[in-house]
Design an enzyme around this catalytic site. Structure first.
Site, PDB file in Angstrom:
ATOM      1  CG  ASN A  27      45.046  40.923  40.223  1.00 35.96           C
ATOM      2  OD1 ASN A  27      44.817  40.693  39.024  1.00 35.96           O
ATOM      3  ND2 ASN A  27      45.587  42.057  40.640  1.00 35.96           N
ATOM      4  CD1 TRP A  28      44.694  34.337  38.523  1.00 34.79           C
ATOM      5  CD2 TRP A  28      44.073  33.764  36.450  1.00 34.79           C
ATOM      6  NE1 TRP A  28      44.038  33.126  38.604  1.00 34.79           N
ATOM      7  CE2 TRP A  28      43.653  32.760  37.341  1.00 34.79           C
ATOM      8  CE3 TRP A  28      43.787  33.620  35.088  1.00 34.79           C
ATOM      9  CZ2 TRP A  28      42.960  31.625  36.909  1.00 34.79           C
ATOM     10  CZ3 TRP A  28      43.097  32.501  34.657  1.00 34.79           C
ATOM     11  CH2 TRP A  28      42.690  31.501  35.567  1.00 34.79           C
ATOM     12  CE  LYS A  29      49.213  41.504  40.736  1.00 36.11           C
ATOM     13  NZ  LYS A  29      50.292  42.095  41.512  1.00 36.11           N
ATOM     14  CG  HIS A  39      46.021  46.173  41.347  1.00 36.28           C
ATOM     15  ND1 HIS A  39      47.359  46.387  41.092  1.00 36.28           N
ATOM     16  CD2 HIS A  39      45.952  45.087  42.145  1.00 36.28           C
ATOM     17  CE1 HIS A  39      48.060  45.458  41.716  1.00 36.28           C
ATOM     18  NE2 HIS A  39      47.233  44.654  42.357  1.00 36.28           N
ATOM     19  CD  GLU A  88      50.418  45.183  39.568  1.00 39.13           C
ATOM     20  OE1 GLU A  88      49.610  44.580  38.830  1.00 39.13           O
ATOM     21  OE2 GLU A  88      51.009  44.630  40.513  1.00 39.13           O
ATOM     22  CD  GLU A 103      46.282  44.367  46.310  1.00 36.64           C
ATOM     23  OE1 GLU A 103      46.287  43.131  46.336  1.00 36.64           O
ATOM     24  OE2 GLU A 103      46.463  45.017  45.279  1.00 36.64           O
ATOM     25  N   GLY A 160      54.213  41.831  45.191  1.00 33.72           N
ATOM     26  CA  GLY A 160      55.179  41.182  44.317  1.00 33.72           C
ATOM     27  C   GLY A 160      56.609  41.280  44.810  1.00 33.72           C
ATOM     28  CB  SER A 211      54.222  39.191  49.545  1.00 37.51           C
ATOM     29  OG  SER A 211      54.894  39.954  48.558  1.00 37.51           O
ATOM     30  N   GLY A 230      48.165  37.751  44.351  1.00 34.77           N
ATOM     31  CA  GLY A 230      48.768  37.876  43.027  1.00 34.77           C
ATOM     32  C   GLY A 230      49.509  36.596  42.665  1.00 34.77           C
ATOM     33  N   GLY A 231      50.820  36.625  42.820  1.00 37.15           N
ATOM     34  CA  GLY A 231      51.678  35.520  42.385  1.00 37.15           C
ATOM     35  C   GLY A 231      51.207  34.138  42.811  1.00 37.15           C
TER      36      GLY A 231
END
Ligand code: 13P
Length: 249
Positions: free
Chosen positions: A9-11, A94, A96, A166, A172, A212, A233-234
């Protein structure tokens, strides 16, 4: 055998140039045959990503969509628009989107219905906040999220669904749920599906863990019986790290 899946997930990261660099770097790696690999770029990079990956097994996924077919929804994107550029999988729910854009179980159930009616595959995200875990309400919260957004669906609709647990406190933050905590929740989720639907469905549904996940912890998390992969994510923004996670089963 359940699908093993790693989705990045590149956000809101990677513009045109960065997308080209990252996808070209991913494309040179050989992919394990038994792992479904996906990336979710921004809407503006979907067509570009599909084009860059046309000779690759990596699937391009959208990060969101609107529940409506069309109309006065400024800034929104419909399922038909996604399908029009070749995207058939969408991330919904998600944390966010829930916390920053006020999506909730009820609005998400509408998005889920639309996505299924449009024949799309859904990566459905859910998970508890830190306070909810600290006060021992994480099972109850997850149960409510799944019941309210998904459990009105008929069993047949679940062929479109991938679940992604999640825990918000692990997203993150560098703080990962321990493999035991992930396993405990994933087993609980499967038990809810047995209760509401059937053992066979519970055994078939892929449940991803997100929060993470890194090359250093992916193997241990993916080795848990009820963890079928990860939503990353990251670490999905770096080709070497992402491929290390893809190869961590
Ligand atoms: P991180 O891997 O950066 O914690 O993000 C997880 C996530 O939100 C994936 O959807």
């Amino acid at each position: 055998m359940r699908d093993q899946i790693v989705a990045g997930n590149w956000k809101m990261n990677n513009d045109h140039r960065e997308t080209e660099i990252l996808l070209n770097a991913l494309a040179v790696h050989s992919k394990p045959k038994d792992v479904r690999v996906m990336v979710a770029p921004s809407f503006t990079q979907l067509s570009q990503s599909i084009d860059l990956l046309k000779n690759d097994s990596i699937k391009v996924v959208a990060q969101n969509m609107n529940a409506a077919a069309s109309g006065a929804y400024t800034g929104e994107v419909s399922a038909a628009m996604l399908k029009g550029v070749g995207v058939t999988t969408v991330v919904l729910g998600h944390s966010e989107r829930r916390s920053l854009y006020h999506e909730n179980n009820s609005s998400l159930s509408e998005k889920v219905k639309t996505a299924i009616a449009e024949g799309m595959e859904i990566i459905f995200c859910f998970g508890e906040q830190l306070e909810e875990r600290k006060t021992d309400r994480h099972f109850e919260v997850v149960k409510d999220q799944l019941s309210e957004a998904l459990f009105a669906l008929p069993e047949a609709a679940w062929e479109h669904i991938i679940l992604a647990y999640e825990p918000v406190w692990a997203i993150g933050t560098g703080e990962t749920a321990s493999p035991a905590q992930a396993q405990e929740m994933h087993a609980f989720i499967r038990s809810l599906i047995v209760e509401r639907y059937s053992l066979s469905l519970a055994n078939e549904i892929a449940i991803l863990y997100g929060g993470s996940v890194k090359p250093s912890n992916a193997k241990e998390i993916f080795s848990m019986e009820d963890v079928d992969g990860g939503l990353i994510g990251g670490a999905s923004l770096n080709a070497e790290d992402f491929m290390a996670i893809v190869n961590a089963f």
